[in-house]
Design a protein around this motif. Structure first.
Motif, PDB file in Angstrom:
ATOM      1  N   MET A 240       0.849  -1.209   0.000  1.00 14.43           N
ATOM      2  CA  MET A 240       0.000   0.000   0.000  1.00 14.43           C
ATOM      3  C   MET A 240       0.873   1.243   0.000  1.00 14.43           C
ATOM      4  SD  MET A 240      -2.627   1.292   2.940  1.00 14.43           S
ATOM      5  CE  MET A 240      -1.404   1.798   4.138  1.00 14.43           C
ATOM      6  N   PHE A 241       1.871   1.241   0.903  1.00 11.28           N
ATOM      7  CA  PHE A 241       2.723   2.429   0.984  1.00 11.28           C
ATOM      8  C   PHE A 241       3.502   2.599  -0.310  1.00 11.28           C
ATOM      9  CE2 PHE A 241       1.651   3.634   5.102  1.00 11.28           C
ATOM     10  CZ  PHE A 241       1.630   2.545   5.958  1.00 11.28           C
ATOM     11  N   GLU A 242       3.992   1.484  -0.847  1.00 15.37           N
ATOM     12  CA  GLU A 242       4.830   1.606  -2.043  1.00 15.37           C
ATOM     13  C   GLU A 242       3.973   1.986  -3.241  1.00 15.37           C
ATOM     14  OE1 GLU A 242       7.548  -1.660  -2.324  1.00 15.37           O
ATOM     15  OE2 GLU A 242       8.756  -0.759  -0.730  1.00 15.37           O
ATOM     16  N   ASP A 243       2.733   1.509  -3.252  1.00 10.74           N
ATOM     17  CA  ASP A 243       1.834   1.952  -4.333  1.00 10.74           C
ATOM     18  C   ASP A 243       1.600   3.452  -4.262  1.00 10.74           C
ATOM     19  OD1 ASP A 243      -0.378  -0.933  -4.748  1.00 10.74           O
ATOM     20  OD2 ASP A 243       1.603  -0.406  -5.533  1.00 10.74           O
ATOM     21  N   LEU A 244       1.727   3.989  -3.041  1.00  8.46           N
ATOM     22  CA  LEU A 244       1.547   5.443  -2.882  1.00  8.46           C
ATOM     23  C   LEU A 244       2.795   6.188  -3.327  1.00  8.46           C
ATOM     24  CD1 LEU A 244      -0.250   5.977   0.574  1.00  8.46           C
ATOM     25  CD2 LEU A 244      -0.978   6.863  -1.640  1.00  8.46           C
ATOM     26  N   GLY A 245       3.875   5.439  -3.605  1.00 11.56           N
ATOM     27  CA  GLY A 245       5.126   6.106  -3.984  1.00 11.56           C
ATOM     28  C   GLY A 245       6.029   6.338  -2.803  1.00 11.56           C
ATOM     29  N   LEU A 246       5.806   5.595  -1.706  1.00 10.31           N
ATOM     30  CA  LEU A 246       6.640   5.757  -0.520  1.00 10.31           C
ATOM     31  C   LEU A 246       7.447   4.480  -0.324  1.00 10.31           C
ATOM     32  CD1 LEU A 246       3.717   7.077   1.656  1.00 10.31           C
ATOM     33  CD2 LEU A 246       5.721   8.439   1.089  1.00 10.31           C
ATOM     34  N   LYS A 247       8.772   4.608  -0.247  1.00 10.13           N
ATOM     35  CA  LYS A 247       9.540   3.418   0.086  1.00 10.13           C
ATOM     36  C   LYS A 247       9.195   3.014   1.508  1.00 10.13           C
ATOM     37  CE  LYS A 247      14.117   1.377   0.216  1.00 10.13           C
ATOM     38  NZ  LYS A 247      13.563   0.089  -0.349  1.00 10.13           N
ATOM     39  N   TYR A 248       9.158   1.715   1.746  1.00  9.67           N
ATOM     40  CA  TYR A 248       8.775   1.223   3.073  1.00  9.67           C
ATOM     41  C   TYR A 248       9.943   0.417   3.641  1.00  9.67           C
ATOM     42  CZ  TYR A 248       6.697  -1.846   6.579  1.00  9.67           C
ATOM     43  OH  TYR A 248       6.427  -2.549   7.728  1.00  9.67           O
ATOM     44  N   LEU A 249      10.340   0.761   4.848  1.00  9.31           N
ATOM     45  CA  LEU A 249      11.367  -0.019   5.552  1.00  9.31           C
ATOM     46  C   LEU A 249      10.755  -0.535   6.846  1.00  9.31           C
ATOM     47  CD1 LEU A 249      14.480   2.365   5.211  1.00  9.31           C
ATOM     48  CD2 LEU A 249      13.914   0.344   3.812  1.00  9.31           C
ATOM     49  N   GLY A 250      10.760  -1.842   7.012  1.00  6.89           N
ATOM     50  CA  GLY A 250      10.232  -2.353   8.280  1.00  6.89           C
ATOM     51  C   GLY A 250       9.568  -3.694   8.067  1.00  6.89           C
ATOM     52  N   PRO A 251       8.865  -4.173   9.080  1.00  4.54           N
ATOM     53  CA  PRO A 251       8.784  -3.569  10.409  1.00  4.54           C
ATOM     54  C   PRO A 251      10.091  -3.725  11.174  1.00  4.54           C
ATOM     55  CG  PRO A 251       7.657  -5.678  10.408  1.00  4.54           C
ATOM     56  CD  PRO A 251       8.090  -5.425   8.990  1.00  4.54           C
ATOM     57  N   VAL A 252      10.426  -2.687  11.928  1.00  2.09           N
ATOM     58  CA  VAL A 252      11.659  -2.681  12.720  1.00  2.09           C
ATOM     59  C   VAL A 252      11.284  -2.735  14.202  1.00  2.09           C
ATOM     60  CG1 VAL A 252      13.765  -1.384  13.210  1.00  2.09           C
ATOM     61  CG2 VAL A 252      12.701  -1.202  10.963  1.00  2.09           C
ATOM     62  N   ASP A 253      12.046  -3.483  14.965  1.00  6.67           N
ATOM     63  CA  ASP A 253      11.801  -3.526  16.406  1.00  6.67           C
ATOM     64  C   ASP A 253      12.128  -2.149  16.979  1.00  6.67           C
ATOM     65  OD1 ASP A 253      13.067  -5.591  19.187  1.00  6.67           O
ATOM     66  OD2 ASP A 253      11.945  -3.701  19.133  1.00  6.67           O
ATOM     67  N   GLY A 254      11.121  -1.449  17.444  1.00  2.00           N
ATOM     68  CA  GLY A 254      11.273  -0.071  17.910  1.00  2.00           C
ATOM     69  C   GLY A 254      11.993   0.056  19.231  1.00  2.00           C
ATOM     70  N   HIS A 255      12.433  -1.062  19.817  1.00  2.00           N
ATOM     71  CA  HIS A 255      13.217  -1.013  21.051  1.00  2.00           C
ATOM     72  C   HIS A 255      14.610  -1.595  20.829  1.00  2.00           C
ATOM     73  CE1 HIS A 255       9.662   0.411  22.993  1.00  2.00           C
ATOM     74  NE2 HIS A 255       8.981  -0.639  22.568  1.00  2.00           N
ATOM     75  N   ASP A 256      14.945  -1.854  19.565  1.00  2.66           N
ATOM     76  CA  ASP A 256      16.264  -2.389  19.220  1.00  2.66           C
ATOM     77  C   ASP A 256      17.063  -1.269  18.567  1.00  2.66           C
ATOM     78  OD1 ASP A 256      17.483  -5.277  17.326  1.00  2.66           O
ATOM     79  OD2 ASP A 256      18.463  -3.376  17.879  1.00  2.66           O
ATOM     80  N   LEU A 257      17.931  -0.646  19.331  1.00  2.00           N
ATOM     81  CA  LEU A 257      18.641   0.542  18.858  1.00  2.00           C
ATOM     82  C   LEU A 257      19.428   0.269  17.584  1.00  2.00           C
ATOM     83  CD1 LEU A 257      19.834   2.345  22.084  1.00  2.00           C
ATOM     84  CD2 LEU A 257      19.084   3.476  20.011  1.00  2.00           C
ATOM     85  N   ARG A 258      20.099  -0.865  17.534  1.00  5.00           N
ATOM     86  CA  ARG A 258      20.908  -1.141  16.334  1.00  5.00           C
ATOM     87  C   ARG A 258      20.011  -1.228  15.096  1.00  5.00           C
ATOM     88  NH1 ARG A 258      26.137  -2.752  17.368  1.00  5.00           N
ATOM     89  NH2 ARG A 258      26.610  -3.545  19.478  1.00  5.00           N
ATOM     90  N   ALA A 259      18.915  -1.958  15.246  1.00  6.26           N
ATOM     91  CA  ALA A 259      18.011  -2.138  14.095  1.00  6.26           C
ATOM     92  C   ALA A 259      17.417  -0.794  13.686  1.00  6.26           C
ATOM     93  CB  ALA A 259      16.901  -3.118  14.468  1.00  6.26           C
ATOM     94  N   LEU A 260      17.068  -0.012  14.670  1.00  2.00           N
ATOM     95  CA  LEU A 260      16.489   1.309  14.364  1.00  2.00           C
ATOM     96  C   LEU A 260      17.504   2.171  13.630  1.00  2.00           C
ATOM     97  CD1 LEU A 260      14.629   2.162  17.695  1.00  2.00           C
ATOM     98  CD2 LEU A 260      13.567   2.076  15.418  1.00  2.00           C
ATOM     99  N   GLU A 261      18.726   2.210  14.149  1.00  2.00           N
ATOM    100  CA  GLU A 261      19.741   3.062  13.515  1.00  2.00           C
ATOM    101  C   GLU A 261      20.039   2.584  12.108  1.00  2.00           C
ATOM    102  OE1 GLU A 261      22.225   4.172  17.567  1.00  2.00           O
ATOM    103  OE2 GLU A 261      23.255   4.210  15.636  1.00  2.00           O
ATOM    104  N   ALA A 262      20.068   1.288  11.924  1.00  4.46           N
ATOM    105  CA  ALA A 262      20.347   0.766  10.568  1.00  4.46           C
ATOM    106  C   ALA A 262      19.245   1.193   9.609  1.00  4.46           C
ATOM    107  CB  ALA A 262      20.436  -0.753  10.625  1.00  4.46           C
TER     108      ALA A 262
END
Ligand SMILES: Cc1ncc(C[n+]2csc(CCOP(=O)(O)OP(=O)(O)O)c2C)c(N)n1
Ligand SMILES: CC(=O)[C@@H](O)[C@H](O)COP(=O)(O)O
Ligand SMILES: [Mg+2]
Length: 642
Positions: A240-262
């Motif tokens: 849905m997001f990509e059809d809107l023209g938005l690149k989508y990254l995720g889902p990312v664990d929002g409490h995992d600092l390394r994953a978030l920073e990456a």
């Protein structure tokens, strides 16, 4: 020195190793529970964004890069890492730290408005400005899954997605809740994404493996990459997001600092509009919040930090009186339905939902949709009751005017937190409703003064079948009963003046303040009749006759003066050629700094003592025959305006 004490700016964050960052996150959580349990505030939302905020400030360069928080109630961690840790003892107090971003507090703060679903529009605007002024600056918008149910977000996404060259990073803080679990198709969509954890990891490891495979690896990867779209179609619904023209990254664990920073580094490098879908937990790390069924401590009063139990027992609130009466009405009227904009608990609609689940609707943070959907329900033969905080009605004014009132649809809007709320700051005071409602043709607005009239006026409102009705009442403890000595037409006389010097028209909860002021004035020999109009729009015609019998009319309202009740009554007197001087007391046309409700009212001169002083001055000036020594007025009372 603790790590927390060592962080005064985002630059300090960037110097920390990951082990230190994990310790820092723990220290921040301990700090938040310690401070907010004393002051009250949005503990749950802020516990949920500790790692997310640290990662944003490590990857981006605020204030050069713009960081915008939607609604702003989750910006405590942002404030801690931008040098305001020491201000938290005064959080949400007069002269202390605001509970929301504050431009006066920091160059890192941009948006003070606490109305939800605006961040992406700011991001669109900021990124257009940067594109013209300094294309190296990034915009990061942190928006909750709840805020994403607000229409403005989709208006903004439509614009952001139209331009692939603007580096807008949208961090969706997806904790699955507004107060209660977020509703709607979008929420289901996000939930589906959440259920596919590690989608990116799977793709990443597949890419690495293939690219290390000799000969066939690279062409196979290229083929798979091209087919990724198909895989995405099959494997994950973020299309849905990509059809809107938005690149989508995720889902990312929002409490995992390394994953978030990456993920944030990838988003930053992408250079166009990109969504980073962070899955977080409201109240994370603090069991009383994590396990708080109703709302995971979305907004809490002062409480025991160990148990999470409130320190002060709540008084019977205006909200609870409304809530109970609506359940009774629901049993009597099958056409009655209740609509909330993601605030079923705070607006008292939960008991109605428990009793009549099929007649209770949560539309998400979508007040505009709520009003027009209510117009549709009314056209279909129902009588909707839409309960919102007064300040949030501003957002749905056109829908009330053009979808409900124009079609004379029987919709009842219940405005909780009408008048000064105080500690939530300028955009939360319910001070504009009477001004904007006054221009709506055919609308009827009631302002109950106590629990008895709230029940009565709610019943009168839902009995109206040929147009919109509105009830407005304050935040906090309700006045149990302030009896009238007489009812003249629909106006309640609360106190007869010893003489007819002054007619004091007190609106809603200010009726008690009006009676107290009249008692003071009587001691000075000034006769004051106090009345409660009950229905403030249209202005009760009985007031015109009453005004003509007095030498001075004074109005006092917990709402904006400009276009408020006082101005409407003055116009009614002019139209009736009743030439009696009128003075109106209310909230000035200013954005008011945060402080307690009582502190703000005292600052505005909206106390019984101040009203008495003002009337004394006017009486002396206008009536001429009353020489009163203002200094003789009794000392200020405990500021009880409820
Ligand atoms: C227009 C508007 N309606 C209602 C609110 C009340 N409100 C404040 S925060 C909130 C829930 C926000 O949920 P979400 O965006 O998911 O953020 P979270 O608290 O979960 O981090 C609501 C409904 C508001 N601030 N603005
Ligand atoms: C951020 C927001 O809009 C709400 O959480 C609001 O702060 C709640 O106000 P009350 O505490 O008056 O319910
Ligand atoms: Mg949420």
């Amino acid at each position: 020195m603790t790590l927390l004490e060592s962080v005064q700016s985002p630059a300090d964050l960037k110097r920390l190793e990951h082990g230190e960052l994990t310790r820092l996150a723990d220290e921040i959580r301990t700090f938040l529970v310690d401070k907010v349990s004393r002051t009250g505030g949005h503990l749950g939302p802020n516990l949920g964004v500790v790692e997310l905020t640290l990662a944003v400030h490590r990857v981006f360069d605020s204030p050069r890069d713009a960081v915008v928080f939607d609604t702003g109630h989750q910006a405590y961690v942002h404030k801690i890492v931008t040098g305001r840790r020491d201000g938290f003892d005064g959080l949400r107090t007069k002269g202390g730290l605001s509970g929301y971003p504050s431009r006066a507090e920091s160059e890192h703060d941009l948006v003070e408005n606490s109305h939800a679903s605006t961040a992406l529009s700011y991001a669109d605007g900021l990124s257009r400005a940067f594109q013209l002024r300094d294309a190296r600056r990034h915009v990061v918008a942190v928006v909750g899954d709840g805020a994403l149910t607000g229409g403005m977000c989709w208006e903004a996404l439509n614009n952001i997605a139209a331009d692939q060259d603007r580096p807008v990073v949208i961090v969706v803080n997806d904790n699955g809740r507004s107060y209660s679990p977020t509703i709607g198709g979008l929420a289901d969509h996000l939930a589906a994404l959440r259920l596919r954890p590690g989608y990116e990891k799977a793709l990443e490891s597949g890419r690495r493996a293939l690219q290390q495979t000799p000969v066939v690896g690279k062409p196979l990867y290229a083929a798979l990459h091209a087919a990724k779209r198909g895989i995405k179609d099959a494997l994950s619904p973020q299309i849905m997001f990509e059809d809107l023209g938005l690149k989508y990254l995720g889902p990312v664990d929002g409490h995992d600092l390394r994953a978030l920073e990456a993920a944030l580094h990838r988003a930053k490098a992408f250079g166009g509009p990109v969504i980073v879908h962070a899955v977080t937990r409201k109240g994370n790390g603090y069991a009383p919040a994590e396990n708080h069924e109703a709302d995971q401590m979305h907004a809490t009063d002062a409480m025991d930090p160990v148990t999470g139990e409130p320190l002060v027992a709540k008084k019977t609130s205006w909200t609870s009186v409304f809530s109970q009466e609506l359940v009774k009405l629901g049993a009597e009227r099958e056409d009655l339905v209740a609509i909330t904009a993601a605030m079923r608990g705070p607006t008292g609609l939960q008991p109605f939902a428990d009793a009549f689940p099929e007649r209770s609707f949560d539309v998400g943070i979508a007040e505009q949709h709520a009003l027009t959907s209510a117009a549709g329900m009314a056209m279909g033969g129902l009588h909707p009751v839409v309960a919102v905080y007064a300040t949030f009605l501003n957002r749905a004014f056109d829908q009330l005017l053009m979808d409900v009132a124009l079609h004379r649809q029987p919709v009842t809007v219940v405005l909780d937190r009408a008048g000064i709320t105080g500690s939530d700051g300028a955009s939360h005071n319910g001070m504009w409703d009477m001004s904007i409602l006054g221009v709506v043709p055919g609308i009827r607005v009631a302002a109950p003064r106590d629990a008895v009239t709230l029940r009565e006026e709610l019943r009168e409102a839902v009995a109206v079948s040929d147009g919109p009705t509105v009830l407005r009442f304050s935040k906090g403890g309700v006045i149990p009963e302030l009896p009238a000595v007489e009812r003249v037409g629909q106006v309640d006389v609360l106190r007869r003046g010893e003489s007819r010097d002054v007619l004091l028209v007190a609106v809603g909860a200010f009726a008690k303040l009006g009676v107290a002021a009249a008692e003071r004035l009587a001691d000075q020999g000034i006769g004051v009749t106090v009345v409660d109009p009950r229905w403030v729009t249209p202005v009760p015609t009985e007031l015109v006759g009453m005004a003509a019998e007095h030498r001075l009319v004074v109005t006092v309202e917990d709402g904006g003066r400009h276009g408020g009740f006082g101005w409407a009554l003055a116009a009614a007197l002019r139209d009736a050629d009743v030439d009696v001087p009128l003075r109106d007391l209310g909230v000035p046309q200013r954005f008011l700094d945060h402080a307690s409700r009582d502190e703000v009212l005292a600052e505005l001169g909206l106390t019984a003592q101040d009203v008495a002083r003002r009337v004394t001055g006017w009486a002396a000036g206008l009536l001429g025959d009353t020489s009163v020594d203002e200094a003789a007025l009794p000392a200020a009372e405990d500021a009880d305006h409820r």
